[in-house]
Design a protein around this motif. Structure first.
Motif, PDB file in Angstrom:
ATOM      1  N   GLY A  77     -98.233  16.322  55.833  1.00  0.00           N
ATOM      2  CA  GLY A  77     -99.105  17.463  55.632  1.00  0.00           C
ATOM      3  C   GLY A  77    -100.048  17.353  54.456  1.00  0.00           C
ATOM      4  N   LEU A  78    -100.231  16.147  53.904  1.00  0.00           N
ATOM      5  CA  LEU A  78    -101.189  15.970  52.820  1.00  0.00           C
ATOM      6  C   LEU A  78    -102.611  16.028  53.380  1.00  0.00           C
ATOM      7  N   ASP A  79    -103.543  16.483  52.558  1.00  0.00           N
ATOM      8  CA  ASP A  79    -104.933  16.589  52.996  1.00  0.00           C
ATOM      9  C   ASP A  79    -105.545  15.205  53.157  1.00  0.00           C
ATOM     10  N   LEU A  80    -106.212  15.004  54.296  1.00  0.00           N
ATOM     11  CA  LEU A  80    -106.910  13.752  54.565  1.00  0.00           C
ATOM     12  C   LEU A  80    -108.413  13.998  54.580  1.00  0.00           C
ATOM     13  N   GLY A  81    -109.176  12.916  54.326  1.00  0.00           N
ATOM     14  CA  GLY A  81    -110.619  13.041  54.266  1.00  0.00           C
ATOM     15  C   GLY A  81    -111.324  12.037  55.143  1.00  0.00           C
ATOM     16  N   VAL A  82    -112.356  11.374  54.604  1.00  0.00           N
ATOM     17  CA  VAL A  82    -113.194  10.469  55.388  1.00  0.00           C
ATOM     18  C   VAL A  82    -112.357   9.324  55.955  1.00  0.00           C
ATOM     19  N   ILE A 128    -106.518   9.464  52.368  1.00  0.00           N
ATOM     20  CA  ILE A 128    -105.850  10.554  51.659  1.00  0.00           C
ATOM     21  C   ILE A 128    -106.785  11.102  50.593  1.00  0.00           C
ATOM     22  N   LYS A 129    -107.014  12.403  50.605  1.00  0.00           N
ATOM     23  CA  LYS A 129    -107.851  13.030  49.591  1.00  0.00           C
ATOM     24  C   LYS A 129    -107.167  12.971  48.233  1.00  0.00           C
ATOM     25  N   THR A 130    -107.913  12.582  47.220  1.00  0.00           N
ATOM     26  CA  THR A 130    -107.385  12.562  45.856  1.00  0.00           C
ATOM     27  C   THR A 130    -108.410  13.186  44.919  1.00  0.00           C
ATOM     28  N   ASP A 131    -107.921  13.649  43.769  1.00  0.00           N
ATOM     29  CA  ASP A 131    -108.842  14.106  42.733  1.00  0.00           C
ATOM     30  C   ASP A 131    -109.135  12.943  41.794  1.00  0.00           C
ATOM     31  N   ARG A 132    -109.825  13.214  40.699  1.00  0.00           N
ATOM     32  CA  ARG A 132    -110.212  12.131  39.793  1.00  0.00           C
ATOM     33  C   ARG A 132    -109.021  11.529  39.069  1.00  0.00           C
ATOM     34  N   ILE A 182    -122.430   6.791  42.425  1.00  0.00           N
ATOM     35  CA  ILE A 182    -123.873   6.998  42.333  1.00  0.00           C
ATOM     36  C   ILE A 182    -124.299   8.321  42.974  1.00  0.00           C
ATOM     37  N   THR A 183    -123.817   8.568  44.200  1.00  0.00           N
ATOM     38  CA  THR A 183    -124.258   9.758  44.937  1.00  0.00           C
ATOM     39  C   THR A 183    -123.270  10.909  44.852  1.00  0.00           C
ATOM     40  N   HIS A 184    -122.047  10.626  44.370  1.00  0.00           N
ATOM     41  CA  HIS A 184    -120.970  11.616  44.242  1.00  0.00           C
ATOM     42  C   HIS A 184    -120.438  12.084  45.596  1.00  0.00           C
ATOM     43  N   ALA A 185    -120.788  11.408  46.668  1.00  0.00           N
ATOM     44  CA  ALA A 185    -120.252  11.728  47.983  1.00  0.00           C
ATOM     45  C   ALA A 185    -118.834  11.184  48.103  1.00  0.00           C
ATOM     46  N   SER A 186    -118.043  11.806  48.966  1.00  0.00           N
ATOM     47  CA  SER A 186    -116.696  11.300  49.235  1.00  0.00           C
ATOM     48  C   SER A 186    -116.778  10.035  50.074  1.00  0.00           C
ATOM     49  N   GLN A 188    -127.813   8.930  53.950  1.00  0.00           N
ATOM     50  CA  GLN A 188    -127.611  10.122  53.131  1.00  0.00           C
ATOM     51  C   GLN A 188    -128.885  10.952  52.996  1.00  0.00           C
ATOM     52  N   GLN A 189    -129.908  10.556  53.763  1.00  0.00           N
ATOM     53  CA  GLN A 189    -131.173  11.291  53.838  1.00  0.00           C
ATOM     54  C   GLN A 189    -131.857  11.423  52.484  1.00  0.00           C
ATOM     55  N   VAL A 190    -131.739  10.386  51.675  1.00  0.00           N
ATOM     56  CA  VAL A 190    -132.495  10.333  50.424  1.00  0.00           C
ATOM     57  C   VAL A 190    -133.949  10.028  50.773  1.00  0.00           C
TER      58      VAL A 190
END
Length: 519
Positions: free
Chosen positions: A215-220, A224-228, A250-254, A310-312
């Motif tokens: 049940g841990l949060d997953l992302g891209v 596994i989603k983590t903080d800094r 650089i972009t701060h995206a996950s 990323q549509q820059v």
């Protein structure tokens, strides 16, 4: 592991950095090999473990749990035949050992490598080193897809020149065993390649099943989603390495980028925080290197294609192309480096870099990687104090010159016209809104080729003929690699001409116009 398969690394033991005995004797750490964690019981702060040798299951309690299971090779079950005995993926030492035994036992003479990323290229080179006829098959239209295609082109050419068959733009559809020791690899275009073995190198996915079931949060990509601080959604559980989602520096995206360097640094951050020493992971910028077939490719930060995804806005990105020698030309043995540097056209901040060449590429990308980590600009690259001796570089290193070209564009001395705009103009708008000037000598155009529609005014004649140029159109200027074009732009702009340098010159034009699938 590919180098062990190819016999470059002779002993399997060389791949093992530490044994369970060493951990116990030196650090008093108990390592349980051949044990599998099958479940995380978060409410009890325990993990369920199975001893694979006996089948016995037991619970192991924890105060803090660290998940570092890495990533698993993608083996698409929907493709028929990927479970055949001669089809392999490469992740572990036992995987490599299994491949070596198969090659020796069946005297394999040919192989298909599916995928042309870092592992695919390294496996292809090492199987080629063993004397096999190798085919590289990829659904992508170029090798090493993380890099922009004009930079990876020299690697594709080197692979072909080595005698390896490169089949691009075709995906694996099926693997058929046609005899005891021969397999037919079918592509989605209807082509068939026969070989004695198949290597799957089509990427990896985070090994996050345990986390998902807990049940841990997953992302891209299921990471596994983590903080800094590398904590998961459960404050008692950390994750590090290829299994976790982190932040793009650089972009701060996950993002989730499976690389050994960031994984090691994440492990250190986790250890610090467990020991109550506050520590944060700064993020990843994708610094990587790949060698094969006499070429080395390296990259850091963003690429043109990643910025586009990323549509820059293209107008916010400056692009420097260079083709310098890896050391001064008068010292024997200089080889070209094909270098691309991206920067923010508003403030000069370096966004990314890629390089391909026989020597010196990793050195330049490492320097630029550090500049990116420090928030550096093209001005910083221009001012960087780097090692110089004739056999190693130049008094103005390629990194310095890339910064200077960026500076020249930012301050208006020699503005760079995006190649996307230039190629569109060459195809549609020459004579209407744009003029293309070639400042090479006519003999160079005869020998090297010409860009369609270019008007040849050699640099040596430019001052006397500058009056021939219009002042109401954009004038695009090119030479072979860009230096004479810069000089030409300076002359033109001093005479009121709206002139722009085509960075990297005719060499870059050739790389941009050459499709790897057509090689």
């Amino acid at each position: 592991l590919p180098f062990y398969v190819g016999g470059v690394i002779k002993e399997q033991g060389s791949l093992v950095l530490a044994s369970p005995e060493l951990f116990k004797e030196r650090f008093s750490i108990q390592v349980h090999t051949e044990h599998e964690v099958t479940r995380i019981l978060r409410e009890h702060k325990a993990v369920e473990v199975v001893d694979l040798r006996t089948g016995k299951a037991f619970l192991e309690n924890y105060d803090t749990l660290v998940l570092a299971p890495g990533a698993k090779p993608i083996r698409p079950s929907a493709i028929p035949g990927v479970d055949k005995p001669g089809v392999f993926a490469v992740r572990t030492i036992p995987d490599a050992e299994q491949i070596k035994r198969f090659v020796d036992k069946h005297e394999v003479q040919s192989a298909v490598v599916v995928g042309c990323g870092f592992i695919g290229i390294e496996m292809a080179e090492n199987l080629h080193h063993l004397g096999m006829q190798v085919t590289v098959l990829s659904k992508d239209d170029r090798v090493l897809p993380p890099l922009d295609p004009e930079i990876s082109l020299p690697m594709a050419m080197a692979i072909r020149d080595a005698g390896v068959d490169l089949v691009l733009g075709e995906a694996l559809a099926a693997v058929e065993q046609v005899s005891e020791h021969m397999y037919a690899v079918h592509t989605d275009k209807g082509n068939v390649v026969e070989a004695g073995m198949v290597i799957l190198a089509i990427g990896v996915a985070p090994e996050s099943d345990l986390a998902r079931h807990a049940g841990l949060d997953l992302g891209v990509h299921g990471a596994i989603k983590t903080d800094r601080e590398m904590r998961t959604s459960d404050p008692s559980i950390y994750a590090c390495g290829d299994v976790c989602q982190v932040e793009n520096f650089i972009t701060h995206a996950s993002t989730a980028i499976p690389l050994a360097g960031p994984a090691n640094r994440q492990g250190r951050v986790v250890a610090d925080n467990i020991a109550r020493r506050q520590s944060e992971f700064r993020g990843v910028q994708g610094t990587a290197v790949c060698g094969g077939f006499g070429m080395t490719l390296a990259m850091t930060g963003e690429s043109s294609q990643s910025l586009a995804r990323q549509q820059v806005p293209a107008a916010q990105v400056g692009t420097v192309y260079m083709h310098p020698g890896h050391h001064v030309g008068y010292y024997p043995g200089a080889h070209p480096i094909h270098l691309k540097v991206l920067f923010d056209s508003r403030d000069g901040r370096v966004l990314g870099a890629q390089a391909c060449g026989q020597e010196g590429t990793d050195k330049r990308i490492d320097v630029i990687s550090m500049a990116i980590q420090m928030g550096g600009t093209v001005h910083d690259l221009a001012e960087a104090e780097l090692c110089y001796a004739p056999q190693y570089g130049a008094a103005k290193d390629p990194v310095n010159v890339a910064g200077m070209i960026g500076q020249n564009s930012l301050n208006g001395d020699s503005p760079l016209l995006p190649w996307e705009e230039a190629l569109s103009a060459i195809e549609h708008s020459l004579g209407d809104e744009y003029v293309l000037i070639d400042v090479r000598q006519p003999s160079e155009g005869d020998a090297q080729g010409r860009i369609p529609g270019a008007i040849n005014i050699p640099l040596e004649e430019l001052r006397e003929r500058v009056h021939e140029l219009p002042v109401d159109k954009k004038v695009m200027v090119h030479c072979v690699v860009g230096q004479r074009a810069h000089n030409g732009v300076r002359v033109m702009r001093q005479h009121g001409v709206d002139a722009y340098n085509l960075s990297g010159g005719f060499t870059t034009y050739q790389h941009l116009k050459t499709r790897q699938v057509d090689l």
